[in-house]
Scaffold this motif. Sequence first.
Motif, short mmCIF file in Angstrom:
data_model
loop_
_atom_site.label_atom_id
_atom_site.label_comp_id
_atom_site.label_asym_id
_atom_site.label_seq_id
_atom_site.Cartn_x
_atom_site.Cartn_y
_atom_site.Cartn_z
N LEU A 199 72.65 -7.39 -67.44
CA LEU A 199 73.24 -6.38 -68.10
C LEU A 199 72.24 -6.15 -69.26
N PRO A 200 71.57 -6.93 -69.86
CA PRO A 200 70.67 -6.31 -71.15
C PRO A 200 69.35 -5.71 -70.36
N ARG A 201 68.97 -5.83 -69.11
CA ARG A 201 67.83 -4.91 -68.63
C ARG A 201 68.48 -3.68 -68.46
N ARG A 202 69.66 -3.62 -67.78
CA ARG A 202 70.30 -2.38 -67.59
C ARG A 202 70.43 -1.58 -68.61
N VAL A 215 69.06 -1.69 -71.75
CA VAL A 215 67.75 -1.30 -72.23
C VAL A 215 67.36 -0.03 -71.47
N GLN A 216 67.48 0.01 -70.33
CA GLN A 216 66.78 1.44 -69.70
C GLN A 216 67.98 2.31 -69.98
N ARG A 217 69.09 2.15 -70.10
CA ARG A 217 70.03 3.17 -70.29
C ARG A 217 69.77 3.79 -71.60
N VAL A 218 69.57 2.95 -72.72
CA VAL A 218 69.28 3.66 -74.12
C VAL A 218 67.71 4.28 -74.06
N ALA A 235 75.64 -10.54 -76.76
CA ALA A 235 74.85 -10.87 -75.59
C ALA A 235 73.85 -9.54 -75.57
N VAL A 236 73.67 -8.46 -76.19
CA VAL A 236 72.92 -7.27 -76.15
C VAL A 236 72.95 -6.98 -77.39
N GLU A 237 71.72 -6.34 -77.90
CA GLU A 237 71.26 -5.61 -79.17
C GLU A 237 70.05 -5.29 -78.96
N GLU A 238 70.18 -3.71 -78.61
CA GLU A 238 69.03 -2.96 -78.02
C GLU A 238 68.70 -1.78 -78.74
N ALA A 239 67.61 -1.42 -79.03
CA ALA A 239 67.29 0.08 -79.79
C ALA A 239 66.31 0.92 -79.00
N ALA A 240 66.12 2.15 -79.17
CA ALA A 240 65.27 2.90 -78.70
C ALA A 240 65.25 4.21 -79.37
#
Length: 394
Positions: free
Chosen positions: A38-41, A43-46, A71-76
């Motif tokens: 899930l995190p990899r997917r 990350v790609q989405r954001v 479980a996920v905390e991503e920024a872009a």
Amino acid sequence: MPSLEGRNGTRGSGGGRKLSAPRLRSDAPERAGLDPGLPRRLVQRVRDLTAGEPPWAAGAVVAVGRGPVLAVEEAAGWAVRYAAYDARGGTGVELPASSRVPVTPGTPFDLASLTKLFTAVAAVQQIERGTLGIDAEVGAYLPDFRAAAVHRLTVRHLLTHTSGLRPELPLHDCADGAERLARLRAEAPAGPVGTYRYSDVNMLLLQQILERITGRALDVLVHDGITRPLGMTATRFGPCPGAAATEDQRRPWAKADRGMLRGVVHDENAWALGGVAGHAGLFSTARDLSVFCRALLSGGSYGPARILGPGFTELLLAPPGLGFALDQPWFMGELAGRGAAGHTGFTGTSLVIDRATDTFVVLLANTVHPCRRPPDSRPRAAVATEVARAVRDR
């Protein structure tokens, strides 16, 4: 990443026995029963959402949790990418690369209508305390609001958007606070009472009630009753230096001429009201909102802090939802359908909690940077669907 802890066992409302609920901790998705990919997917989405010309948003942060696991905390992307909006070219005037500000997981965003969720919680806290009746008439608390009193609007009507009041009032065009208050007092339903019609005015009236019965301003009620007990130190009404930029706000596309906005509320009516309004004005981070979501999924508690009792959390989130929208696939994707609750904000924010799987999704973005445009919630729904499909044990 450190544990996301509340403060000192403070209770935000009511009294009685101190409850305890798990605090969030950062951990691998599989420890929460989520697909490890899930995190990899996400990350790609954001990254995809903040790429392209124009991007869906200049910058975005996504946070996902299940149970006590974040479980996920991503920024872009960019918190600040544009200096202005070129109306003739229909494009943003980009800042030099050296002057842009990147988004980080800790970047605050203008929450816009996610503010309504905090106003709703503040109202249910007063219902729990017995100082507010959910079926009491607005006129019982605000007798000077004659139009609401004549039409026998109730607190429930306001919280469920069934008052018949129109979506918004042009308070930003009023000369002063006295004129704005007079407009609110005189505002009568424009449609049938009891029929759903989403309206910012509902939360403005609710704010007036809360401030009248408690003798405290809404920002104080939210701080003392919600954010301070939960340790949400990054959540506040503006100004909020360091927040993601929103709009180069100018007429004719906006309702006021304010220039490029950063750290001050985007909504024109909330701005006219001094930045503190029942429908808009809060700034927050994905991490803080994750704590808010966890508290609601835990029946109103987070660690030793309690902002609502379990029964009143159920009242808040049970159909038709008080302030919260329920099971809306247009922004909840495949999380909708089993009692999921949440909301969106005009600036690009959204929040979904799914009690059926004990899961939450926070997506913060500045889709209105550098200029507002027709809303597109398909990315919100796609992120939520990605999370729904990652749940291993439904």
